[in-house]
Design a protein around this motif. Structure first.
Motif, PDB file in Angstrom:
ATOM      1  N   GLY A   2      43.259  33.121  42.363  1.00 30.10           N
ATOM      2  CA  GLY A   2      41.840  33.350  42.544  1.00 30.10           C
ATOM      3  C   GLY A   2      41.345  34.544  41.743  1.00 30.10           C
ATOM      4  N   PRO A   3      40.040  34.743  41.714  1.00 29.62           N
ATOM      5  CA  PRO A   3      39.465  35.836  40.919  1.00 29.62           C
ATOM      6  C   PRO A   3      39.703  37.204  41.541  1.00 29.62           C
ATOM      7  CG  PRO A   3      37.733  34.620  42.067  1.00 29.62           C
ATOM      8  CD  PRO A   3      39.000  33.869  42.305  1.00 29.62           C
ATOM      9  N   ASP A   4      39.777  38.202  40.667  1.00 26.91           N
ATOM     10  CA  ASP A   4      39.798  39.593  41.133  1.00 26.91           C
ATOM     11  C   ASP A   4      38.481  39.913  41.848  1.00 26.91           C
ATOM     12  OD1 ASP A   4      42.319  40.438  40.356  1.00 26.91           O
ATOM     13  OD2 ASP A   4      41.682  41.065  38.364  1.00 26.91           O
ATOM     14  N   PRO A   5      38.428  40.938  42.709  1.00 30.22           N
ATOM     15  CA  PRO A   5      39.498  41.912  42.974  1.00 30.22           C
ATOM     16  C   PRO A   5      40.536  41.342  43.925  1.00 30.22           C
ATOM     17  CG  PRO A   5      37.587  42.434  44.289  1.00 30.22           C
ATOM     18  CD  PRO A   5      37.180  41.297  43.410  1.00 30.22           C
ATOM     19  N   GLU A   6      41.775  41.770  43.743  1.00 36.52           N
ATOM     20  CA  GLU A   6      42.863  41.305  44.602  1.00 36.52           C
ATOM     21  C   GLU A   6      43.023  42.242  45.794  1.00 36.52           C
ATOM     22  OE1 GLU A   6      46.934  41.899  43.328  1.00 36.52           O
ATOM     23  OE2 GLU A   6      46.232  43.041  41.600  1.00 36.52           O
TER      24      GLU A   6
ATOM     25  N   GLU B 258      49.749  33.696  47.357  1.00 36.70           N
ATOM     26  CA  GLU B 258      49.757  34.954  48.107  1.00 36.70           C
ATOM     27  C   GLU B 258      48.472  35.144  48.913  1.00 36.70           C
ATOM     28  OE1 GLU B 258      51.732  38.202  45.257  1.00 36.70           O
ATOM     29  OE2 GLU B 258      50.306  36.859  44.249  1.00 36.70           O
ATOM     30  N   TRP B 259      47.336  34.787  48.310  1.00 40.24           N
ATOM     31  CA  TRP B 259      46.043  34.941  48.981  1.00 40.24           C
ATOM     32  C   TRP B 259      45.025  34.036  48.279  1.00 40.24           C
ATOM     33  CZ3 TRP B 259      42.625  36.589  45.314  1.00 40.24           C
ATOM     34  CH2 TRP B 259      43.112  37.372  44.265  1.00 40.24           C
ATOM     35  N   GLY B 260      43.860  33.875  48.921  1.00 38.79           N
ATOM     36  CA  GLY B 260      42.812  33.038  48.346  1.00 38.79           C
ATOM     37  C   GLY B 260      42.702  31.701  49.040  1.00 38.79           C
ATOM     38  N   THR B 261      41.878  30.826  48.499  1.00 42.86           N
ATOM     39  CA  THR B 261      41.608  29.546  49.173  1.00 42.86           C
ATOM     40  C   THR B 261      42.832  28.646  49.253  1.00 42.86           C
ATOM     41  OG1 THR B 261      40.848  28.596  47.079  1.00 42.86           O
ATOM     42  CG2 THR B 261      39.171  29.553  48.531  1.00 42.86           C
ATOM     43  N   ARG B 262      43.825  28.873  48.428  1.00 44.74           N
ATOM     44  CA  ARG B 262      45.066  28.094  48.475  1.00 44.74           C
ATOM     45  C   ARG B 262      46.220  28.942  49.008  1.00 44.74           C
ATOM     46  NH1 ARG B 262      42.036  27.252  44.322  1.00 44.74           N
ATOM     47  NH2 ARG B 262      42.922  29.085  43.303  1.00 44.74           N
TER      48      ARG B 262
END
Length: 558
Positions: free
Chosen positions: A241-245, A470-474
């Protein structure tokens, strides 16, 4: 749990019954005994995408009639039943020219038929005696089908196909719980055009006869776990996904990062994956002639667990020679993996991709590639066991993953993939453009599904399992770093990774368990994929544990 239940309506006609789920005719049974997993109408576009039907129930009595509409196609799906016969007819019409790879009926046979004798009748009247494949068949096991006949669970069953020539493929390649008999042979050109006003008329006629009483159901539910070597390492897919992480705590033993050398932001993707502070499982997508020395230079500062190389068109490994030479020039000698960055299908169909000079093999798992239903998601778990065993039979370590609900990319698309033109990750990369998220990613039941999937895939010879992102929509966490329910499962599996694997078969594909033993300490994890509470026994060595788990529930026992 609403998203984990598909609305269905039971329809009966004499001895026949089925569950209507939208336009799908599922769980077709004769006198309560399963005959077909499903029969459905499909319309696949030139990229094999399948639009969802809008369904109107036109009649629901002795005849079930459904009005169907999707894009440029409309028509009816009709079902009629008599004492020994169920007739399913499809009649579709194209409003305008429609480019399609497949439009018509498909019949899904349940995987329990594996190894069952099968008689195929061809359009010219000749008969072929064969069988539903036991091992996952890389290519179509039966061609040129007019009718199929088999016996199972005390029934003699016949399926007669009309309106087109049909053939069969083994959908277990994609961890689908079915063999699929479909129309328009793949040997014919595709895509093909349906002209304005052109109609597609097909039918499947099912016949059944009782030969003997059904086998009694087992009274006890028992899972016996046995030692199986090292417990697979637990890895996460790198966030795309896009930053920021966010800055969540590291989880597992590695981060799997895919680097497409055609995109300008692959170095940024590498650096972000490395920020977790864990070893990197690097999967490189590159055409012949790509600058692998530049790749190697970017890898030098990082902790590299292994590296694989895949062609962007075939999605399999053609050679590791160039990669090995570039890494060697940079002073790097990590283990090299070969296989498929797509499904088990590509590895099964391309045995040359399992290069003899590779240290390990790999493939990914995407249970919702063909069918987004929860039924498919749950039923795929038992098939994951089948493909894991078949892959592990190679004798080399197998790394499976990323395991994702939806595809990270369309490996059969005829059109070019989208990608970010940026050198940074402000817009994300990879699956952020080419993949799909699933609403079930944040649900509680995904935790139980992941335990069951891990239990199915963790067989002797499977060295690692990589999950989601690790993170995000998936991911297992939100873009803000807040954990979804599945994160607790991945923490449990990561804690089990240093031990000895305890593995065993599920008695019914619905209750699963696996374990990890470190010295005198044994950890267990179990899951129930049934929509009803289940009580079952887990046996490990001389010990037994009786568990009761709620619907789509799981437990970790230490």
């Amino acid at each position: 749990m609403g998203t984990w239940r598909t609305t269905s309506a039971t329809w009966t006609a004499g001895p026949w019954s089925l569950a209507r789920r939208g336009a799908e005719l599922a769980d077709i049974a004769y006198r309560g005994r399963p005959v077909m997993r499903a029969i459905r109408a499909v319309a696949r576009d030139q990229d094999w995408n399948t639009p969802e039907w809008t369904v109107d129930v036109l009649a629901d009595d002795d005849t079930l009639s459904l009005g169907l509409q999707a894009g440029l196609l409309s028509g009816t799906l009709t079902v009629r039943g008599t004492a020994g016969e169920l007739l399913i007819e499809l009649d579709l019409e194209a409003a305008e020219s429609f480019s399609t790879n497949r439009t018509g009926l498909v019949a899904l046979h349940p995987p329990r038929l594996a190894g069952t004798a099968l008689r195929a009748t061809h359009p010219d009247g000749t008969v072929e005696d064969t069988a539903f494949p036991a091992a996952v068949s890389p290519h179509q096991p039966v061609f040129d089908i007019a009718a199929l006949a088999w016996e199972h669970d005390g029934l003699a069953v016949e399926a007669v196909f009309a309106g087109e020539v049909f053939e069969m493929e083994d959908q277990r390649n994609w961890t689908d719980a079915s063999y699929k008999t479909y129309s328009r042979p793949l040997a014919l050109p595709f895509p093909y055009d349906l002209a304005p006003g052109e109609r597609v008329r097909q039918s499947v006629t099912l016949r059944a006869k009782e030969l003997r009483p059904a086998a009694p159901l087992a009274a006890d539910t028992r899972i016996v776990l046995s030692p199986g070597g090292a417990f697979p390492e637990t890895a996460l897919g790198a966030a795309t996904g896009p930053d920021p992480e966010p800055v969540p705590a590291p989880l597992g033993t590695a981060v799997l990062v895919e680097l497409d050398l055609w995109t300008p932001n692959w170095p940024a993707a590498l650096e972000r994956a490395a920020s977790a502070g864990l070893p990197l499982d690097v999967r490189v997508i590159a055409r012949p002639g790509a600058d692998l020395d530049l790749l190697a230079a970017h890898l030098v500062p990082h902790w590299i667990a292994r590296v694989g190389l895949f062609d962007p068109d075939t999605h399999v490994t053609a050679s590791l020679d160039g990669l090995r030479a570039a890494l060697d020039r940079a002073g790097l000698r990590p283990p090299l993996v070969a296989g498929s960055r797509a499904h088990f299908t590509e590895l099964n169909r391309n045995p040359a991709a399992a290069l003899p000079d590779a240290d390990a093999l790999t493939f990914s798992a995407t249970p919702l590639f063909h069918d987004p239903s929860t039924e498919q998601l749950l039923e795929s778990v038992a098939v994951q066991r089948t493909v894991a065993l078949q892959a592990a039979a190679s004798g080399r370590p197998v790394y499976i993953g990323p395991v994702t609900l939806r595809p990270r990319f369309n490996n059969v698309a005829a059109t070019a993939s989208l990608a970010s033109p940026r050198t940074d990750l402000a817009a994300g990369y990879g699956p952020e453009f080419t993949g799909a998220a699933d609403r079930r990613q944040t649900d509680d039941p995904l935790a139980a599904w992941t335990i069951a999937s891990a239990a199915a895939l963790a067989v002797p010879g499977v060295a690692g399992l990589a999950w989601f992102e690790e993170w995000g929509t998936r991911g297992i966490r939100s873009a803000a770093g807040d954990p979804y329910p599945v994160a607790a499962v991945l923490e449990t599996l990561a804690a089990m990774s240093p031990g000895e694997l305890l593995w065993g078969d599920s008695p019914d594909g619905l209750v699963w368990a696996l374990g990890s033993r470190t010295g005198p300490r044994t950890r267990l994890a179990a899951a129930n994929l049934d929509r009803e509470p289940r009580a079952f026994t887990v046996a490990f060595g001389p010990e037994e544990l009786r568990l009761t788990l709620g619907p789509l529930g799981w437990a970790a026992i230490d």
